[in-house]
Enzyme design. Structure first.
Site, mmCIF file in Angstrom:
data_model
loop_
_atom_site.group_PDB
_atom_site.id
_atom_site.type_symbol
_atom_site.label_atom_id
_atom_site.label_comp_id
_atom_site.label_asym_id
_atom_site.label_seq_id
_atom_site.Cartn_x
_atom_site.Cartn_y
_atom_site.Cartn_z
ATOM 1 N N THR A 22 -25.985 -25.637 2.167
ATOM 2 C CA THR A 22 -25.403 -25.145 3.420
ATOM 3 C C THR A 22 -25.044 -23.672 3.321
ATOM 4 O O THR A 22 -25.072 -22.946 4.318
ATOM 5 C CB THR A 22 -24.164 -25.998 3.772
ATOM 6 O OG1 THR A 22 -24.626 -27.311 4.097
ATOM 7 C CG2 THR A 22 -23.392 -25.439 4.946
ATOM 8 N N SER A 68 -29.295 -30.159 -1.069
ATOM 9 C CA SER A 68 -29.059 -30.743 -2.398
ATOM 10 C C SER A 68 -29.042 -32.267 -2.396
ATOM 11 O O SER A 68 -29.060 -32.873 -3.465
ATOM 12 C CB SER A 68 -27.796 -30.178 -3.032
ATOM 13 O OG SER A 68 -26.635 -30.788 -2.530
ATOM 14 N N THR A 101 -23.315 -28.531 -1.394
ATOM 15 C CA THR A 101 -22.095 -29.208 -1.866
ATOM 16 C C THR A 101 -22.346 -30.672 -2.236
ATOM 17 O O THR A 101 -21.588 -31.248 -3.004
ATOM 18 C CB THR A 101 -20.992 -29.185 -0.780
ATOM 19 O OG1 THR A 101 -21.489 -29.834 0.397
ATOM 20 C CG2 THR A 101 -20.541 -27.780 -0.455
ATOM 21 N N ASP A 102 -23.407 -31.278 -1.664
ATOM 22 C CA ASP A 102 -23.513 -32.735 -1.780
ATOM 23 C C ASP A 102 -23.749 -33.238 -3.202
ATOM 24 O O ASP A 102 -23.263 -34.320 -3.556
ATOM 25 C CB ASP A 102 -24.612 -33.264 -0.835
ATOM 26 C CG ASP A 102 -24.149 -33.240 0.622
ATOM 27 O OD1 ASP A 102 -22.941 -33.073 0.851
ATOM 28 O OD2 ASP A 102 -24.997 -33.378 1.526
#
Ligand code: SIN
Length: 331
Positions: A22, A68, A101-102
């Protein structure tokens, strides 16, 4: 060790490796924080909006460009390889890796396990796309650059919303807040406030970071086409073990589809529905390694004598899965 930098008189270099996420996301409208596409903006463009610390030379390299959630072994192999290459350069003080971030916590774990770096390797991210009205990526990237040139810092670190997290403890705990990460009971390693690093707990070290030291498996990791197959499942009300028994059909396959391990996220202190427990005992009997973790965000599963299953040692289910897969490499 990185302190040779100043002795040579050369400007320290921080290398920024872009992988997407992101932080590199683009939306059709600046007020759209949901329907954007991750991994669109190149890492050199992200750096264009961030001045960077004075007296530090910044280089960048686009290693991958993905959301990700789709992280895979090929990207990890390439990222580990590029990170190791740049860490070996005397003039390099540290690395920054921009990431979604995932699965950032999984990438942090893999990098720490395989590199155990003596310089800072700082992963950073954003919860809002680069095109947002008020993006959080530029500040996170700026903080990461500050941390990456700290000569006393080392190990793989995750920086988000002013906090510095370690690779064993960090977990994403919120779906949309900017401060989306948490380090459980241990708490963050430190913080970055107004460009100043405050350091509260020791930097990650080989054998004391909570991440296994797998440097001896570097060649095997780089050569493999698939990680050993380790699946993850939950205990829950009405669990019946059927999922485990379905998976056990794959124990006798050859190649990457062969089931080698299971990580079970138990309730509370790792407790398992008795029907699921019975199926997992069958798995152990046919040679599948079974690791017990917890669904809880805080605390660790207290080891008990005679437990037929392995203990995750406080790792989240996702990291316990990686630890087991890495341990099974080459065996
Ligand atoms: C991703 O993980 O690549 C998308 C989500 C994010 O970065 O917040």
């Amino acid at each position: 060790m990185p302190q040779t930098l100043h002795a040579t008189g050369a400007l320290p270099v921080v290398v920024v490796l872009g992988t997407g996420g992101t932080i590199a996301g683009r939306a059709a409208r600046p007020d759209d924080l949901v329907s954007y596409r991750a991994a669109e903006v190149g890492v050199s463009d992200l750096l264009g909006g961030v001045p960077g610390p004075v007296g530090v030379q910044i280089e960048s390299e686009q290693v991958a460009q993905l959301d990700s959630k789709d992280m895979d072994l090929v990207v990890w192999q390439r990222l580990c390889d590029r990170a190791r290459h740049h860490l070996a350069r005397t003039e390099v003080a540290g690395l920054v890796i921009t990431h979604g971030t995932d699965t950032i916590e999984e990438t942090a774990f893999v990098l720490q396990a395989l590199l155990q770096p003596h310089k800072p390797v700082v992963l950073t991210c954003a919860m809002r796309p680069a095109t947002a009205l008020a993006p959080d990526g530029p500040q996170n990237l700026s903080d990461a650059l500050v941390l990456a040139c700290q000569t006393r810092a080392h190990g793989v670190l995750v920086v988000c919303a002013g906090k510095i997290h370690g690779p064993a403890e960090v977990s994403k705990v919120h779906t949309y807040r900017l401060d989306a990460f948490d380090s459980g009971d241990a708490g963050p390693l430190g913080a970055i406030e107004h460009g100043v690093v405050h350091h509260w707990r020791p930097w990650p070290e080989a054998n004391s970071s909570g991440v296994p030291d797998e440097r001896q498996r570097w060649a095997a990791f780089q050569a493999m086409a698939n990680l050993p197959r380790v699946e993850m499942l939950y205990s829950h009300a009405c669990a019946d073990g059927r999922l485990v028994r379905t998976l056990l059909a794959d124990v006798h396959l050859n190649g990457p589809e062969q089931l080698r391990g299971l990580v079970v996220a138990g309730a509370g202190n790792g407790s398992l529905h008795h029907r699921l427990q019975a199926a997992l005992l069958e798995a152990v009997e046919v040679g599948v390694r079974v690791v017990r973790a917890s669904r809880c965000a805080y605390g660790r599963v207290a080891p008990s004598q005679g437990d037929p299953f392995e203990n995750s040692g406080g790792l989240s289910p996702a990291k316990a899965r990686l630890a087991l897969a890495l341990a099974l490499m080459g065996s």
